[in-house]
Write an enzyme that holds these catalytic residues in place. Sequence first.
Site, mmCIF file in Angstrom:
data_model
loop_
_atom_site.group_PDB
_atom_site.id
_atom_site.type_symbol
_atom_site.label_atom_id
_atom_site.label_comp_id
_atom_site.label_asym_id
_atom_site.label_seq_id
_atom_site.Cartn_x
_atom_site.Cartn_y
_atom_site.Cartn_z
ATOM 1 C CG ASP A 96 -2.298 0.576 0.921
ATOM 2 O OD1 ASP A 96 -2.360 1.809 0.761
ATOM 3 O OD2 ASP A 96 -3.290 -0.166 0.854
ATOM 4 C CG ASN A 154 -14.188 1.437 -3.368
ATOM 5 O OD1 ASN A 154 -14.476 0.356 -2.867
ATOM 6 N ND2 ASN A 154 -13.069 2.079 -3.077
#
Length: 846
Positions: free
Chosen positions: A186, A311
């Site tokens: 990340d 998303n």
Amino acid sequence: MKFNHGRFRSLRRQLAALLAVMLLCGVVSAAEPWAAERIDAASSAKEEPPQSWLLKWSDPAQAAELRGTLVIRRQAEAAVDVVRPAEASADVEAWLLRLRSTPGVEYVYPNGRVHALELSAAQQADDSPPAEAAYGEASALTAAAAKAAAASDPELAKQSYLKQIGALAAWKTVREQTALTIAIVDTGIDLDHPDLKKNLVPGINLIDTDTPPEDNNGHGTSVAGVIAASGNNGIGVSGILWKAKLMPIKALDHNGDGTEQDLGEAILYAVRKQAKIVVLSVGLYRYSPYMQDIVNYAESKGVLLVAAAGNDGQTLGSMAAVKYPAAYSTVLAVGGVKADSSPDLRSNPGTELDLSAAWNVYTTALGGSYKKEEGTSMAAPQVAAAAALIWARYPKLKTYQVRELLRQTTRNIGESGFDNRTGYGLLQIDKALSTPLIADGFEPNDTRGTAAFLPLNKQISAVLNTGKDIDWYTVEAPYDGKLTMKYQSLTESGAAIPPIRLLHYVNGVQKNTYTTKLASGNAEFTVKKGTQKIGVQFMNSDNGTRQPYLLDSSFIMKPDAYESNNQTYEAFALSPRSQTVVGNFHQKADRDWYAITFKQSGTLRLALEGNTARIDPGLAVQRAGQSLRTYDEESEGQAEISPTLTVTPGKYYIRVHNAISSEASPVIGQYTLKINYVPKYDDPNEPNNQYYEGLSIRSGTEYVGVIDSSTDVDWFQLRLTRASQIDLQVFNVPSGKVMQVIAYDKKQQQLFSQKTGSTGKLDVKNKRLPAGVYYFKLTANEPFDKQYYRFKVTVKTAFASAPGIAEQQLPASEAGGNEARRMFKVEDPAVESSGEPFAKERLLVQ
């Protein structure tokens, strides 16, 4: 998702606007046209690093030095070199062609961009319960947590999702996992966060290898807190794991951006350092053979990859798809659900989805703080933590078995069984820790009528228990195409491998079979859109061996009706009219060419859109013999629309491709190309805007024209050598337009006028005119150039001196003048009773 082109195009537009203002204000001299180029070049250098490519050697032993090629980095495990041309001025297309034709080179693929799956402001929504409800829920949650295990974290009451996914109940069984390492790929982690630092192990910063993997974005820190914020330590929140070993691998920069190579290197680093689970809250819509290789390598080493589905479910609607790397068949793909356990429509749906977890969390943030976060980026780490607890409870399980146990123990919250919105259901950690794994969770599926549903692009595990056992699966083919079933035996090393047969049925009729005597094999079945039944059985029904196996399904679309049209010389010929073309990208780097030969000028407007976000429409237009004009301003899931183009008679080419990558892989989905062609009719009679320019017309000949402007006037001239009778017609006038005809003599004295009215036509019958020159002026109430009007004058009768007719002799200066305005009619009353049929009008054949 390609390199966030939308964002950078927007930035470039803003820079261009800023430059324009600077020019107006005199900050940049307009006398220096190269000044703008300097600014653009400087900004581009900061925005986008030089393009690099991922070169895969089919055999590492064949790796060799490549002429004109700079090797930036080498990944030995994947046999991949990160390369770019040695010279900045090199012809990239020629360089790529040379590399791809080099013996031993399997592929050369663009090193594309990836991005953390953060929500935009527009995508965020407050899914929290009302304050009164939240207070009651918080009290209950604190009490439940205290009863489950004496957790002392003061912010625990804000973590309602822990109860939703069964974490609180699971803590009664196990709540720590320090026997394995969980790598978080990340933006890094806040290394000094008091609720995280005790659970961290050394990692790496791939963005800047000289510095630690410190988080300068916040996304990675939030992911880490969901997994393993220290539990029962009297501060902050609690992760699903109270104690753990988290490895921060920083592969994304402060904007959450990185490259495929960085992502692949991060996974390889995690495997090298013995991580057992890798969390990937990143995503892109582009399939990558390089990332597929990395995923396969991790799977071969027994490393579980867990990734967020995306998303964009609400933003893109039906075009949304599970993002990669979640969409690779062996990666656990995680969607999101609301606080009430209903599917969150913002979560990306698809057949690749495995299961879902809570969309909303309360977790760690930069600077030692805490915050609410949401999205599938926060759902994925919940599943990763659950997998870690499963291995704490059942340490001997294989990677594929952990995936199956997580699927088998979900709570069904959507349609019965699997559904594209939630996968197999909502994560239930307590159930996963208390329920033994069923070796074949698809049983009973011994008949076609009881066939288990098998999602496309997903790997499952099952068992043939006896020689007579047959496992049936239902696969839904979304289009006509080729269905590939990849079978892999899980026979222990050294054991005999029984021959296996795969069957393909449709509507009760056997269509095909495939047999393999090897440990693995790919069965390829040609299918029509709809339900397919796939059977797996031993070839020998007397076989007494129990055979566990893995089964993958994948699909490639049938070539569209316009193939082969991959080159300009193969372009499919379309008629010059408005139309809609539906095609697909069924092969790697598919380019679809179309050709239209226009016979008249007009305007052309093209619109290209896909029905899946895995298509980024790329459009190009070229007039034969001229350069190609490309249109690729939008990103995945958005239509590409050309400006209105003026076309002239000649041949034009239209190219359609998936701009998500220069080497885009086949996509399950279709594109729609809308061609809007409006012919523009040129007036063949121009110039005829003045009476003295009037086109000389002949009797009975039909003339066409347009009124192409509000000031346009069309004049026509008729010469009569003798007194005549004429008919005049105007017709084919466009709907809504009104044309007027005014007739004049040679002195420009008006003789008569008439309008077409609502009928779009007019007829003037039997007008008598003496010999002379006449002019007809045509006008319209509004201009038009998309349709021709038609104009015709027919000279029917000439009048000669004869009994009963007295032709009036006019002075030469008045011939065709006043007398014509009196309709040239002077009759001898005696003719009326003569009885001669043609006494009034003698027809002369001309």
